[in-house]
Write an enzyme that holds these catalytic residues in place. Sequence first.
Site, PDB file in Angstrom:
ATOM      1  N   TYR A   1       0.841  -1.210   0.000  1.00 13.83           N
ATOM      2  CA  TYR A   1       0.000   0.000   0.000  1.00 13.83           C
ATOM      3  C   TYR A   1       0.874   1.257   0.000  1.00 13.83           C
ATOM      4  CZ  TYR A   1      -4.471   2.404   0.576  1.00 13.83           C
ATOM      5  OH  TYR A   1      -5.580   3.195   0.378  1.00 13.83           O
TER       6      TYR A   1
ATOM      7  N   LYS B   1      -3.190   8.565   2.401  1.00  9.10           N
ATOM      8  CA  LYS B   1      -4.449   8.442   3.167  1.00  9.10           C
ATOM      9  C   LYS B   1      -4.295   9.053   4.563  1.00  9.10           C
ATOM     10  CE  LYS B   1      -7.141   6.350   0.155  1.00  9.10           C
ATOM     11  NZ  LYS B   1      -8.067   7.183  -0.630  1.00  9.10           N
TER      12      LYS B   1
HETATM   13  P1  NAD Z   1     -12.283   3.374  -8.580  1.00  7.17           P
HETATM   14  O1  NAD Z   1     -11.099   3.063  -9.431  1.00  7.17           O
HETATM   15  O2  NAD Z   1     -13.594   2.971  -9.069  1.00  7.17           O
HETATM   16  O3  NAD Z   1     -12.308   4.920  -8.189  1.00  7.17           O
HETATM   17  C1  NAD Z   1     -11.162   5.738  -8.188  1.00  7.17           C
HETATM   18  C2  NAD Z   1     -11.548   6.980  -8.942  1.00  7.17           C
HETATM   19  O4  NAD Z   1     -10.483   7.949  -8.935  1.00  7.17           O
HETATM   20  C3  NAD Z   1     -11.869   6.697 -10.418  1.00  7.17           C
HETATM   21  O5  NAD Z   1     -13.173   7.141 -10.726  1.00  7.17           O
HETATM   22  C4  NAD Z   1     -10.840   7.500 -11.173  1.00  7.17           C
HETATM   23  O6  NAD Z   1     -11.338   8.012 -12.399  1.00  7.17           O
HETATM   24  C5  NAD Z   1     -10.586   8.620 -10.162  1.00  7.17           C
HETATM   25  N1  NAD Z   1      -9.373   9.373 -10.481  1.00  7.17           N
HETATM   26  C6  NAD Z   1      -8.089   8.936 -10.518  1.00  7.17           C
HETATM   27  N2  NAD Z   1      -7.277   9.925 -10.938  1.00  7.17           N
HETATM   28  C7  NAD Z   1      -8.080  11.010 -11.166  1.00  7.17           C
HETATM   29  C8  NAD Z   1      -7.850  12.332 -11.625  1.00  7.17           C
HETATM   30  N3  NAD Z   1      -6.613  12.775 -11.927  1.00  7.17           N
HETATM   31  N4  NAD Z   1      -8.907  13.178 -11.741  1.00  7.17           N
HETATM   32  C9  NAD Z   1     -10.164  12.774 -11.425  1.00  7.17           C
HETATM   33  N5  NAD Z   1     -10.442  11.533 -10.983  1.00  7.17           N
HETATM   34  C10 NAD Z   1      -9.410  10.661 -10.865  1.00  7.17           C
HETATM   35  O7  NAD Z   1     -11.957   2.651  -7.175  1.00  7.17           O
HETATM   36  P2  NAD Z   1     -12.655   2.784  -5.739  1.00  7.17           P
HETATM   37  O8  NAD Z   1     -12.129   1.632  -4.967  1.00  7.17           O
HETATM   38  O9  NAD Z   1     -14.110   2.967  -5.876  1.00  7.17           O
HETATM   39  O10 NAD Z   1     -11.963   4.082  -5.131  1.00  7.17           O
HETATM   40  C11 NAD Z   1     -12.691   5.188  -4.630  1.00  7.17           C
HETATM   41  C12 NAD Z   1     -12.037   5.675  -3.340  1.00  7.17           C
HETATM   42  O11 NAD Z   1     -12.193   4.679  -2.325  1.00  7.17           O
HETATM   43  C13 NAD Z   1     -10.530   5.940  -3.447  1.00  7.17           C
HETATM   44  O12 NAD Z   1     -10.195   7.077  -2.688  1.00  7.17           O
HETATM   45  C14 NAD Z   1      -9.947   4.708  -2.790  1.00  7.17           C
HETATM   46  O13 NAD Z   1      -8.650   4.927  -2.268  1.00  7.17           O
HETATM   47  C15 NAD Z   1     -10.958   4.505  -1.684  1.00  7.17           C
HETATM   48  N6  NAD Z   1     -10.936   3.197  -1.041  1.00  7.17           N
HETATM   49  C16 NAD Z   1     -11.026   2.065  -1.787  1.00  7.17           C
HETATM   50  C17 NAD Z   1     -10.977   0.835  -1.153  1.00  7.17           C
HETATM   51  C18 NAD Z   1     -11.032  -0.442  -1.941  1.00  7.17           C
HETATM   52  O14 NAD Z   1     -10.623  -1.488  -1.423  1.00  7.17           O
HETATM   53  N7  NAD Z   1     -11.534  -0.439  -3.161  1.00  7.17           N
HETATM   54  C19 NAD Z   1     -10.844   0.762   0.243  1.00  7.17           C
HETATM   55  C20 NAD Z   1     -10.773   1.943   0.978  1.00  7.17           C
HETATM   56  C21 NAD Z   1     -10.810   3.167   0.322  1.00  7.17           C
END
Ligand code: NAD
Length: 256
Positions: free
Chosen positions: A156, A163
């Site tokens: 990570y 984060k």
């Molecule tokens: P996801 O890939 O569907 O979403 C990530 C989003 O970030 C995408 O829509 C992408 O287009 C956007 N993004 C990246 N670079 C960008 C930029 N320059 N401009 C605008 N948008 C941009 O994946 P997710 O898991 O739904 O992630 C959403 C959030 O949840 C993130 O912050 C991620 O760290 C967090 N999160 C995810 C998990 C997991 O296990 N999936 C766990 C905890 C937190």
Amino acid sequence: MPLLQGKKVLIFGVANEKSIAWAIARAFHEQGAELAITYAGEAIEKRVRPLAESVSAAAVLPCNVTSDDDINAVFAELGKRWDGIDIIIHAVAFANKEELKGTIVNTTREGFATAMDISVYSLLGILKAAQPMMQGRNAAALTLTYHGAVKVFPSYNVMGVAKAALEASVRYLSEALGPEGIRVNAISAGPIRTLAASGVNGFIHILNHVESKAPLRRTITQEDVARSAVYLCSELASGVTGEIHYVDGGYNVIGL
Ligand code: NAD
């Protein structure tokens, strides 16, 4: 009465149907909210537009969060359509794939800056631009974080550092925007299979470990997160701000 009836909601972070932001969009739509949805670029637009249409989104707008011009354009456009914004969802994160394997020692100066810009500064930049449209209407902002902010998870790396900075930003923003009636919170979600998660080397091992150790003995779903997002962005959480709320099946309480 639906919990978000008539609320104007701007969502950053829908990439496809597995995105956490998409589950939040659907849950908010079911609760009566009016949505505006942004997408990061042309390649993603093809997937996002049909999804946005299925929830009758009022606007579907491009926004690369590394660009102040893009961010300002979103609010200029929404200012023509809406008298204000009640809720902002920030579900955006990015780090180079090479930095999400091996150890944090491999992090480059450039990769560090990219991860911090997209995953942390974007929340500040968006809320700075949003402030005039959110003040005085009991508004709420919600971002997504991960337990890797406080504990070490394999691969990570720089995203854990980002984060941690994001969670600190939530606390500072809650203090800065609280006097204007704007609440700022984060959900710390357990691991979920999404596009972003697939970038973390060995993610499946984290997923399997959490499934066997979490008090609920399961991993969580996008819908689990979305239900908690409804609570945190609705009047049910009117006294809650600066909070990091875990939606992880209880995994974070386990010591061994
Ligand atoms: P996801 O890939 O569907 O979403 C990530 C989003 O970030 C995408 O829509 C992408 O287009 C956007 N993004 C990246 N670079 C960008 C930029 N320059 N401009 C605008 N948008 C941009 O994946 P997710 O898991 O739904 O992630 C959403 C959030 O949840 C993130 O912050 C991620 O760290 C967090 N999160 C995810 C998990 C997991 O296990 N999936 C766990 C905890 C937190």
